[in-house]
Design an enzyme around this catalytic site. Sequence first.
Site, PDB file in Angstrom:
ATOM      1  N   GLU A   1      15.994  92.066  -9.726  1.00 38.13           N
ATOM      2  CA  GLU A   1      16.765  90.589  -9.360  1.00 38.13           C
ATOM      3  C   GLU A   1      16.135  90.201  -7.749  1.00 38.13           C
ATOM      4  OE1 GLU A   1      20.619  91.903  -9.479  1.00 38.13           O
ATOM      5  OE2 GLU A   1      20.829  91.669 -11.744  1.00 38.13           O
TER       6      GLU A   1
ATOM      7  N   SER B   1       2.127 101.568  -8.995  1.00 34.41           N
ATOM      8  CA  SER B   1       1.325 100.663  -9.998  1.00 34.41           C
ATOM      9  C   SER B   1      -0.042 101.219 -10.102  1.00 34.41           C
ATOM     10  CB  SER B   1       1.242  99.279  -9.342  1.00 34.41           C
ATOM     11  OG  SER B   1       0.230  98.245 -10.026  1.00 34.41           O
TER      12      SER B   1
ATOM     13  N   HIS C   1       7.142  96.112 -18.103  1.00 31.89           N
ATOM     14  CA  HIS C   1       6.172  96.829 -17.511  1.00 31.89           C
ATOM     15  C   HIS C   1       6.371  96.655 -15.856  1.00 31.89           C
ATOM     16  CE1 HIS C   1       2.114  98.092 -15.760  1.00 31.89           C
ATOM     17  NE2 HIS C   1       2.279  99.263 -16.265  1.00 31.89           N
ATOM     18  N   SER C   2       6.434  95.318 -15.273  1.00 32.96           N
ATOM     19  CA  SER C   2       6.890  95.216 -14.032  1.00 32.96           C
ATOM     20  C   SER C   2       7.447  93.960 -14.026  1.00 32.96           C
ATOM     21  CB  SER C   2       5.399  95.197 -13.161  1.00 32.96           C
ATOM     22  OG  SER C   2       4.540  94.136 -13.408  1.00 32.96           O
TER      23      SER C   2
END
Length: 333
Positions: free
Chosen positions: A58, A83, A219-220
């Site tokens: 968020e 990542s 995923h991200s």
Amino acid sequence: MAFSRPSSLPAMPTYRVMDSDGVIVDTKHEPSDVSTEEVITWYKNMLTVNIMDVIMFEAQRQGRLSFYMVSAGEEGIAFTISSPLATQLPQATGAAYAMKIQALQNPNTPAGVVACYFGEGAASEGDFHAALNMAATRSCPIVFICRNNGFAISTPTLEQYRGDGIASRGIGYGIDTIRVDGNDIFAVREATKEARRMALENGGRPILIEAMSYRVSHHSTSDDSFAYRARVEVEDWKRRDNPIIRLRKWLENKGAWNEELEQQTRADLRAAILKEFNAAEREKKPPLKDMFTDVYAELTEEQEAQREELRKHLEKYPNEYNINDHEDGLKGL
């Protein structure tokens, strides 16, 4: 003459201790070397990661941070993730080899094992194969822990490989390998504990653990997973099985957890995470020079030139960058 056909061979079994209802599958194998209080600590740690993921996701949407990767559905394997893809694999093997040499040169050196976490997508990189082969040929004390969550960013496993997962690759490199249910924290713990013991045997050797799970999140923050998979599939996994739900059921079966504790714990954790996040936002960012340090003992000529180029650029366009948000501002460069 006969050719071996992978499709004719049985798949490697998946080790598990408890089922999706939190029930121990073998009553003779009830976890006995860990207290219920410690298991509750594990549960709270997994809840912390889960709640932190929601808050950070968020916050990224609000522009308060640039990028974030979530761990939803994989809290029983590695808590938080990062990542860069496969960049740590050869380095982990090298660190394990160095530890082995140190132990040989100094018998008083405490025995140690390197643990290296990565996703099944990273196993498609060349670094994965180089790392496993070096670890196998040099008998390095390292435990490779692969989180097979079904997707490498937007690529499902069916499009990544045709073999028997990642576990079969460990076998191919002559590495002792086990596949475990990644949604079963007891199975993950037992396998990791035994892998560490085995990795230290006879001067060291590599072990591979493939933990099977499902990535229920995007995923991200840069990804919309519903563009390449059905929403109903994700919702089904959320409802049906994940590490948090499974461990909560085990605790409830033990009479050690209930809905009141759940709601209070979630509220307390959310408040604590928000407090830390707000405090972190008020902190100065690291000095600009940190972009160039911690790679070599001394800066190279190229790095010095790059740092000078950056300094001149920032001096030329001072209004385009929030330099004062960093420690020491431009002086720190």
